[in-house]
Design a protein around this motif. Structure first.
Motif, PDB file in Angstrom:
ATOM      1  N   ALA A 227     -15.325   1.307   8.145  1.00  0.00           N
ATOM      2  CA  ALA A 227     -16.074   0.528   7.166  1.00  0.00           C
ATOM      3  C   ALA A 227     -17.564   0.811   7.319  1.00  0.00           C
ATOM      4  O   ALA A 227     -18.053   1.007   8.430  1.00  0.00           O
ATOM      5  CB  ALA A 227     -15.800  -0.954   7.377  1.00  0.00           C
ATOM      6  N   ILE A 232     -19.645  -4.344   6.990  1.00  0.00           N
ATOM      7  CA  ILE A 232     -19.357  -5.077   8.220  1.00  0.00           C
ATOM      8  C   ILE A 232     -20.352  -6.221   8.393  1.00  0.00           C
ATOM      9  O   ILE A 232     -19.978  -7.359   8.690  1.00  0.00           O
ATOM     10  CB  ILE A 232     -19.386  -4.135   9.441  1.00  0.00           C
ATOM     11  CG1 ILE A 232     -18.297  -3.066   9.307  1.00  0.00           C
ATOM     12  CG2 ILE A 232     -19.215  -4.910  10.748  1.00  0.00           C
ATOM     13  CD1 ILE A 232     -18.294  -2.014  10.382  1.00  0.00           C
ATOM     14  N   THR A 235     -19.512  -9.015   6.214  1.00  0.00           N
ATOM     15  CA  THR A 235     -18.277  -9.699   6.598  1.00  0.00           C
ATOM     16  C   THR A 235     -18.501 -10.615   7.790  1.00  0.00           C
ATOM     17  O   THR A 235     -18.101 -11.776   7.784  1.00  0.00           O
ATOM     18  CB  THR A 235     -17.180  -8.668   6.945  1.00  0.00           C
ATOM     19  OG1 THR A 235     -17.053  -7.759   5.858  1.00  0.00           O
ATOM     20  CG2 THR A 235     -15.841  -9.347   7.197  1.00  0.00           C
ATOM     21  N   ILE A 236     -19.163 -10.086   8.831  1.00  0.00           N
ATOM     22  CA  ILE A 236     -19.285 -10.879  10.063  1.00  0.00           C
ATOM     23  C   ILE A 236     -20.579 -11.689  10.112  1.00  0.00           C
ATOM     24  O   ILE A 236     -20.757 -12.520  10.981  1.00  0.00           O
ATOM     25  CB  ILE A 236     -19.147  -9.984  11.316  1.00  0.00           C
ATOM     26  CG1 ILE A 236     -20.294  -8.962  11.389  1.00  0.00           C
ATOM     27  CG2 ILE A 236     -17.808  -9.258  11.331  1.00  0.00           C
ATOM     28  CD1 ILE A 236     -20.314  -8.196  12.696  1.00  0.00           C
ATOM     29  N   GLN A 238     -23.545 -10.929  10.974  1.00  0.00           N
ATOM     30  CA  GLN A 238     -24.326 -10.711  12.196  1.00  0.00           C
ATOM     31  C   GLN A 238     -25.014  -9.369  12.052  1.00  0.00           C
ATOM     32  O   GLN A 238     -24.507  -8.490  11.371  1.00  0.00           O
ATOM     33  CB  GLN A 238     -23.405 -10.562  13.410  1.00  0.00           C
ATOM     34  CG  GLN A 238     -22.856 -11.829  13.987  1.00  0.00           C
ATOM     35  CD  GLN A 238     -21.847 -11.500  15.074  1.00  0.00           C
ATOM     36  OE1 GLN A 238     -22.086 -10.643  15.927  1.00  0.00           O
ATOM     37  NE2 GLN A 238     -20.712 -12.161  15.026  1.00  0.00           N
ATOM     38  N   LEU A 240     -25.893  -5.744  13.377  1.00  0.00           N
ATOM     39  CA  LEU A 240     -25.119  -4.818  14.200  1.00  0.00           C
ATOM     40  C   LEU A 240     -25.998  -4.210  15.278  1.00  0.00           C
ATOM     41  O   LEU A 240     -27.198  -4.038  15.092  1.00  0.00           O
ATOM     42  CB  LEU A 240     -24.545  -3.714  13.309  1.00  0.00           C
ATOM     43  CG  LEU A 240     -23.565  -4.216  12.248  1.00  0.00           C
ATOM     44  CD1 LEU A 240     -23.259  -3.129  11.239  1.00  0.00           C
ATOM     45  CD2 LEU A 240     -22.291  -4.724  12.888  1.00  0.00           C
ATOM     46  N   PRO A 241     -25.399  -3.877  16.432  1.00  0.00           N
ATOM     47  CA  PRO A 241     -26.183  -3.244  17.488  1.00  0.00           C
ATOM     48  C   PRO A 241     -26.787  -1.909  17.019  1.00  0.00           C
ATOM     49  O   PRO A 241     -26.234  -1.246  16.142  1.00  0.00           O
ATOM     50  CB  PRO A 241     -25.171  -3.010  18.606  1.00  0.00           C
ATOM     51  CG  PRO A 241     -23.839  -3.417  18.094  1.00  0.00           C
ATOM     52  CD  PRO A 241     -24.012  -4.113  16.802  1.00  0.00           C
ATOM     53  N   PHE A 244     -24.632   1.231  16.908  1.00  0.00           N
ATOM     54  CA  PHE A 244     -23.300   1.026  16.332  1.00  0.00           C
ATOM     55  C   PHE A 244     -22.901   2.162  15.395  1.00  0.00           C
ATOM     56  O   PHE A 244     -23.666   2.563  14.526  1.00  0.00           O
ATOM     57  CB  PHE A 244     -23.297  -0.306  15.580  1.00  0.00           C
ATOM     58  CG  PHE A 244     -21.949  -0.732  15.078  1.00  0.00           C
ATOM     59  CD1 PHE A 244     -20.927  -1.019  15.971  1.00  0.00           C
ATOM     60  CD2 PHE A 244     -21.697  -0.830  13.720  1.00  0.00           C
ATOM     61  CE1 PHE A 244     -19.681  -1.416  15.510  1.00  0.00           C
ATOM     62  CE2 PHE A 244     -20.449  -1.230  13.257  1.00  0.00           C
ATOM     63  CZ  PHE A 244     -19.441  -1.516  14.147  1.00  0.00           C
TER      64      PHE A 244
ATOM     65  N   TYR B 164      -9.395  -4.712   8.449  1.00  0.00           N
ATOM     66  CA  TYR B 164     -10.565  -5.559   8.716  1.00  0.00           C
ATOM     67  C   TYR B 164     -11.814  -4.746   9.050  1.00  0.00           C
ATOM     68  O   TYR B 164     -11.786  -3.872   9.912  1.00  0.00           O
ATOM     69  CB  TYR B 164     -10.252  -6.515   9.876  1.00  0.00           C
ATOM     70  CG  TYR B 164     -11.355  -7.528  10.091  1.00  0.00           C
ATOM     71  CD1 TYR B 164     -11.653  -8.457   9.100  1.00  0.00           C
ATOM     72  CD2 TYR B 164     -12.092  -7.538  11.261  1.00  0.00           C
ATOM     73  CE1 TYR B 164     -12.678  -9.378   9.280  1.00  0.00           C
ATOM     74  CE2 TYR B 164     -13.122  -8.459  11.445  1.00  0.00           C
ATOM     75  CZ  TYR B 164     -13.404  -9.374  10.455  1.00  0.00           C
ATOM     76  OH  TYR B 164     -14.415 -10.274  10.624  1.00  0.00           O
ATOM     77  N   PRO B 165     -12.928  -5.042   8.373  1.00  0.00           N
ATOM     78  CA  PRO B 165     -14.184  -4.365   8.705  1.00  0.00           C
ATOM     79  C   PRO B 165     -14.977  -5.181   9.722  1.00  0.00           C
ATOM     80  O   PRO B 165     -15.729  -6.064   9.343  1.00  0.00           O
ATOM     81  CB  PRO B 165     -14.915  -4.304   7.358  1.00  0.00           C
ATOM     82  CG  PRO B 165     -14.388  -5.466   6.573  1.00  0.00           C
ATOM     83  CD  PRO B 165     -13.058  -5.874   7.170  1.00  0.00           C
ATOM     84  N   GLY B 166     -14.805  -4.912  10.997  1.00  0.00           N
ATOM     85  CA  GLY B 166     -15.522  -5.669  12.023  1.00  0.00           C
ATOM     86  C   GLY B 166     -15.892  -4.796  13.212  1.00  0.00           C
ATOM     87  O   GLY B 166     -15.463  -3.645  13.299  1.00  0.00           O
ATOM     88  N   ILE B 167     -16.689  -5.361  14.122  1.00  0.00           N
ATOM     89  CA  ILE B 167     -17.172  -4.574  15.261  1.00  0.00           C
ATOM     90  C   ILE B 167     -16.009  -4.141  16.166  1.00  0.00           C
ATOM     91  O   ILE B 167     -15.862  -2.976  16.492  1.00  0.00           O
ATOM     92  CB  ILE B 167     -18.220  -5.373  16.061  1.00  0.00           C
ATOM     93  CG1 ILE B 167     -19.494  -5.548  15.218  1.00  0.00           C
ATOM     94  CG2 ILE B 167     -18.575  -4.649  17.375  1.00  0.00           C
ATOM     95  CD1 ILE B 167     -20.607  -6.326  15.895  1.00  0.00           C
ATOM     96  N   GLU B 170     -13.878  -1.404  14.720  1.00  0.00           N
ATOM     97  CA  GLU B 170     -14.489  -0.070  14.800  1.00  0.00           C
ATOM     98  C   GLU B 170     -14.436   0.453  16.221  1.00  0.00           C
ATOM     99  O   GLU B 170     -14.125   1.616  16.460  1.00  0.00           O
ATOM    100  CB  GLU B 170     -15.945  -0.123  14.312  1.00  0.00           C
ATOM    101  CG  GLU B 170     -16.109  -0.491  12.846  1.00  0.00           C
ATOM    102  CD  GLU B 170     -15.693   0.614  11.868  1.00  0.00           C
ATOM    103  OE1 GLU B 170     -15.889   1.804  12.181  1.00  0.00           O
ATOM    104  OE2 GLU B 170     -15.171   0.274  10.787  1.00  0.00           O
TER     105      GLU B 170
END
Lengths: 277, 325
Positions: A227, A232, A235-236, A238, A240-241, A244, B164-167, B170
Motif C-alpha cells: 500500500a 497507510i 488508514t492508521i 499516524q 510513518l517512520p 518506512f 490491510y494497509p498498515g505498518i 508492510e
C-alpha cells in the motif's frame, strides 16, 4: 529554512524553465546539484546516494552488453476493455503517454547478454502512466518468463511501478495472477529469476511477480511496498517512520536479499547468474 | 427484527414498517385487515422487483457491503454437515480476517477458506473489517497445501474490501504473502472453486481467487480498486467526494458480476433472492451448495496435470491487447 521558502515563492515559471536542465533538486536530501554531475554519476545523487528514477532504455544500456539486445513484443498495444473514460478517455491517455515517452507501453522486453550470459530481461518505465501494469505489461512479463523457460536462460525483471492499471479494471488485476503463474513455471524447472526493485514499486506489481524472485535486489532508498504511504497514513492516522518502505527497511525486515548500488548492478547480476547456472 | 435499509430501499422500508404496524394493531383484535396487509405485501414485492431490476453498479456495491449480508462463516454453517476450523499460519499469529478449516459437504471432505467480516462493532474490529494481514494469506496457503496433500477440493469464499494497509502488514510482507498465494494457487494439484460472496477487493481478494471455477453472487462486486479509491485518484478532491462521484467510478470500473461474466473472467453468476442474499440466507446457501457440488463433480475427473494446465491456460488468456504486426 525561511530563506528556502522565500525563493520558492518568488520563483516564476519562466525562472524554473531557464534553470531546468542545469540544476536538479535531489528528491531525497533536497540538495541542489549540477545536473551534469548527476548524469555522470548514473543519475545517482553524489551527496546522499539517492538513485533517481531512470528511463527503461537508459537502464537497458547500463545493464547489458552493448548492442546485444533484441526487443520482443514491442508491437503489443493495449485494448480498452472497459471503454474507460475519466477526464480523458483511456485510449487518448495511452496515446499521450506514447508520444511523451517514446514507448508503446510501460515495460520493454528484450533478449540480451549480460557479461556474455543470455537473459530474458523486462524493464519497467515509471514515466509511462506511472509504470502501471495493464494487459500488455502482464503479457510481456508472462511471455518473457515462458521464453526464459524455453531457452533455459535466466529471467530478470527490473520493476518500477505504481501497481495495477486502474483503467483496465479487472483485466489489470488478473495480470497479477497471470504473471505469478508464469513465474511459477520457472520454479519447477530450475530457471533463475532475479527481481530488481527500483523507486517506486507498489501495489499489484509488488504483490505479484516483483516479490517472487529467487533473488530480490533493490536499489538504495527505493520506496517499495504494497500500500502507498498516503493510504497507510490515512488508514492508521499516524505519521510513518522516516525510513518506512525504503529498500533498507525491507532489507532490515527480511523481505529482500540485497541492496545494490546502480553502478554495481550489472556486475552483481552477472555474478548471480554465474552462481545459479 | 431491526433491518438495515439502504438509501434506495426507503420506499420498501416505509411500506414494510406500515405492514408491521398494521399487524400489531390487528393482533388480538377482531378487526380483519388481512386483505389490506396482503395488498400492501404485493405492493412491496412490486416495488422491490422494480428497484432491484434497475440497480446501478454503485447500488450493487452497497448491497455487496450490506451489514446484514451473510459472511463466510454463515455459509459454512448452512452448507456443511461438519466443520472444524483450523487456525494460524505457524509463523506469526492467527488472522481472524480469514477463516478456514476442514468440512464435509454431501459426504465430501473439502477445505473451505474465506475472508470473514464481523457483525457488530466488537467482532468487526476483531476481524479487522475483513481486511487480512500477511499471516491471514499464509494461513490460507497452509490450508490449501493441506488440501493438496490429502487430495481434497478447495472452496474459497471471497469477501474483503482489500488487504490491510498498515505498518505491521508492510513489515511482515503483505505484498509477498499475496504474490506467493497467486503463484502457489496456480500450481495446487487439487480442484479450487472460488465464490465471490460480497466484495472482491483487489489483490487482497485475488489472493484467495486463483481457481478452476469462479462464481459471483448476483449482487457481488470484483474490482482492481474500490469506487472510492478510483474516484479519489480521478477527481482528486481530497475528502470532498460525493456519492455521485463514487457512483460514476463504480460504473466506469465495470465491477459487477454481470460485467465480469461478459468479460469471461468468471464462469457463472449465482442468482440472489429478491432484495439480496441477506433476505433469505438459507435459500442463498442452497444455491451456493448446488454450484459447488456441480463444479466438484465436474473437476474431480481431471488429473492434477490437466487441472493445472487448464488453470494456467485460463490465466494466460486474460488480457485485452492487440498485436500490431
Amino acid at each position: 529554512m525561511a530563506w528556502f521558502k522565500k525563493t520558492k515563492e518568488t520563483k516564476t515559471d519562466k525562472k524554473v524553465k531557464t534553470q531546468e536542465g542545469l540544476w536538479v533538486k535531489c528528491d531525497s536530501c533536497k540538495e541542489i546539484i549540477y545536473k551534469k554531475e548527476i548524469d555522470r554519476n548514473l543519475k545517482v545523487c553524489p551527496k546522499c546516494n539517492y538513485h533517481f528514477r531512470i528511463r527503461a532504455r537508459d537502464r537497458l544500456k547500463l545493464l547489458i552488453d552493448e548492442g546485444s539486445a533484441t526487443e520482443l513484443d514491442s508491437d503489443l498495444m493495449s485494448g480498452d476493455p472497459l471503454d474507460f473514460k475519466d477526464i480523458t478517455p483511456y485510449k487518448e491517455r495511452l496515446k499521450e503517454n506514447q508520444k511523451k515517452s517514446g514507448l508503446h507501453e510501460s515495460a520493454i522486453s528484450v533478449d540480451a547478454l549480460i557479461e556474455g550470459h543470455a537473459v530474458s530481461l523486462v524493464i519497467m518505465d515509471f514515466s509511462f502512466m506511472g509504470g502501471s501494469m495493464g494487459s500488455v505489461v502482464g503479457e510481456k512479463v508472462s511471455r518473457a518468463a515462458e521464453q526464459a523457460l524455453e531457452k533455459k536462460q535466466p529471467l530478470i525483471i527490473v520493476s518500477s511501478s505504481g501497481g495495477a492499471r486502474m483503467q483496465e479494471g479487472i483485466f489489470s488485476l488478473m495480470q497479477m495472477a497471470k504473471t505469478s503463474a508464469a513465474i511459477g513455471r520457472l520454479k519447477d524447472n530450475g530457471i533463475p529469476y532475479i527481481s530488481v526493485l527500483c523507486d517506486p514499486t507498489f501495489g499489484g506489481v509488488t504483490a505479484s511477480f516483483a516479490m517472487l524472485g529467487d533473488i530480490i535486489i533493490a536499489e538504495p532508498k527505493s520506496l517499495i511496498g504494497f500500500a502507498g504511504p498516503r493510504v497507510i497514513e490515512q488508514t492508521i492516522k499516524q505519521q510513518l517512520p522516516e525510513d518506512f518502505q525504503r529498500a533498507e527497511f525491507l532489507l532490515e525486515h527480511g523481505l529482500i536479499d540485497i541492496v545494490v548500488n546502480r553502478k554495481d548492478l550489472k556486475r552483481t547480476l552477472a555474478r548471480l547468474i554465474e552462481f545459479l547456472s | 427484527m431491526i433491518r438495515y435499509y439502504l438509501e434506495f430501499e426507503k420506499p420498501i422500508e416505509e411500506l414494510e414498517l406500515k405492514i408491521e404496524e398494521l399487524r400489531r394493531i390487528s393482533n388480538g383484535k377482531d378487526i380483519d385487515i388481512s386483505s389490506e396487509i396482503k395488498k400492501l405485501e404485493k405492493k412491496v414485492r412490486d416495488i422491490r422487483s422494480e428497484i432491484f431490476s434497475t440497480l446501478t453498479p454503485w447500488q450493487k456495491t452497497l448491497i455487496a457491503r450490506h451489514p446484514d449480508r451473510p459472511y463466510t462463516l454463515d455459509y459454512i454453517n448452512l452448507i456443511t454437515d461438519d466443520f472444524i476450523e483450523l487456525h494460524g499460519d505457524r509463523r506469526f499469529s492467527d488472522d481472524k480476517a480469514i477463516v478456514g478449516g476442514l468440512a464435509k459437504i454431501n459426504n465430501i471432505t473439502v477445505v473451505i477458506i474465506g475472508h470473514q467480516k464481523g457483525r457488530g462493532t466488537k467482532e468487526r474490529i476483531q476481524r479487522n473489517f475483513g481486511q487480512p494481514h500477511p499471516e491471514g494469506y499464509r494461513k490460507a496457503l497452509r490450508l490449501m497445501k493441506l488440501a493438496e496433500r490429502f487430495k481434497r477440493p478447495i472452496i474459497t469464499f471471497i469477501d474483503t474490501p482489500g488487504a490491510y494497509p498498515g505498518i505491521g502488514a508492510e513489515e511482515r510482507g503483505q505484498a509477498e504473502a499475496i504474490a506467493v498465494n497467486l503463484m502457489e494457487m496456480s500450481r495446487i494439484r487439487t480442484p479450487i472453486i472460488s465464490i465471490v460472496i460480497g466484495e472482491g477487493g483487489s489483490g487482497g481478494a485475488l489472493a484467495l481467487g486463483v481457481a478452476d471455477r469462479i462464481f459471483m453472487l448476483e449482487y457481488s462486486i470484483y474490482s482492481v480498486i474500490s469506487p472510492e479509491g478510483c474516484a479519489a485518484i480521478l477527481w482528486k478532491k481530497n475528502g470532498d467526494l460525493s456519492y455521485e462521484d463514487f457512483s460514476r467510478a463504480a460504473s466506469a470500473l465495470r465491477l459487477t458480476a454481470q460485467d465480469l461474466i461478459s468479460f469471461k473472467i468468471i464462469d457463472g453468476i449465482i442468482p440472489e433472492p429478491l432484495g439480496g442474499a441477506h433476505r433469505d440466507p438459507e435459500w442463498m446457501a442452497k444455491k451456493i451448495l448446488e454450484n459447488i457440488l456441480t463444479a466438484v463433480e465436474e473437476l474431480k475427473t481431471k488429473t492434477p496435470g490437466k487441472l493445472i494446465e487448464e488453470r494456467y491456460r485460463r490465466l494466460r488468456r486474460t488480457g485485452s491487447f492487440e498485436e500490431m504486426k
